[in-house]
Design an enzyme around this catalytic site. Structure first.
Site, PDB file in Angstrom:
ATOM      1  N   GLY A  16       0.796  -1.226   0.000  1.00  0.00           N
ATOM      2  CA  GLY A  16       0.000   0.000   0.000  1.00  0.00           C
ATOM      3  C   GLY A  16       0.824   1.269   0.000  1.00  0.00           C
ATOM      4  CG  MET A  91      -0.175  -7.699  -7.640  1.00  0.00           C
ATOM      5  SD  MET A  91       0.709  -6.662  -8.837  1.00  0.00           S
ATOM      6  CE  MET A  91       1.604  -7.906  -9.726  1.00  0.00           C
ATOM      7  CB  ILE A  93      -6.123  -8.855 -15.512  1.00  0.00           C
ATOM      8  CG1 ILE A  93      -4.592  -8.879 -15.570  1.00  0.00           C
ATOM      9  CG2 ILE A  93      -6.703  -8.214 -16.777  1.00  0.00           C
ATOM     10  CD1 ILE A  93      -4.024  -9.731 -16.689  1.00  0.00           C
ATOM     11  CG  LEU A  94      -9.892  -4.485 -12.790  1.00  0.00           C
ATOM     12  CD1 LEU A  94     -10.079  -2.974 -12.714  1.00  0.00           C
ATOM     13  CD2 LEU A  94     -10.662  -5.183 -11.698  1.00  0.00           C
ATOM     14  CG  ASN A 108      -2.295   0.467 -14.022  1.00  0.00           C
ATOM     15  OD1 ASN A 108      -2.264   0.068 -12.859  1.00  0.00           O
ATOM     16  ND2 ASN A 108      -1.504  -0.016 -14.958  1.00  0.00           N
ATOM     17  CG  HIS A 110       1.484  -1.737 -10.106  1.00  0.00           C
ATOM     18  ND1 HIS A 110       1.966  -2.723 -10.918  1.00  0.00           N
ATOM     19  CD2 HIS A 110       2.064  -1.928  -8.901  1.00  0.00           C
ATOM     20  CE1 HIS A 110       2.794  -3.491 -10.226  1.00  0.00           C
ATOM     21  NE2 HIS A 110       2.862  -3.029  -9.006  1.00  0.00           N
TER      22      HIS A 110
END
Length: 127
Positions: A16, A91, A93-94, A108, A110
């Site tokens: 986080g 981590m 995937i949508l 996003n 990340h």
């Protein structure tokens, strides 16, 4: 102070560290966002502990069944009137369906590669 701040959710899977930065920014008077919700796929994610400590609504969702997980998450987002999702080390995937059904912004942050759906990067639809 900015009135009517945008309700935001942060999706995490780990420590986080980006969540903490978003939280810190959201507390500034000039910030246009309210960090209302943290979602994780891992119950032991340190970011969930941070959310609890800072009284941020949080939810851990099992991804054993992705279709069910995404339905639970979507309902939770709608219930909390979320307009922005920050993917901050999430981590999973949508799915294309999830992205199409969420009518607001998905950002996003990340540094990972995103999958392509028929020539469209998942983040391009929402940003």
């Amino acid at each position: 102070m900015v009135k009517n701040k945008i309700q935001c959710a942060v999706f995490i899977s780990g420590r986080g560290s980006n969540l903490k930065s978003i939280f810190k920014y959201s507390k500034k008077k000039s910030s246009k966002i309210n960090l209302k919700l943290v979602i994780s796929d891992k119950s032991d994610a340190k970011g969930i502990q941070f959310a609890k400590k800072n009284k941020i609504i949080n939810k851990v969702v099992s991804y054993k069944n992705r279709i069910m997980a995404e339905k639970i998450i979507m309902n939770f987002l709608l219930k909390n009137e979320i307009k922005y999702i920050f993917l901050a080390g999430f981590m999973k995937i949508l799915s294309k369906k999830f992205i199409q059904n969420f009518k607001y912004k998905i950002i996003n942050i990340h540094p990972s590669l995103l999958p392509k759906y028929k020539g469209l990067n998942t983040h391009e639809r929402a940003i």
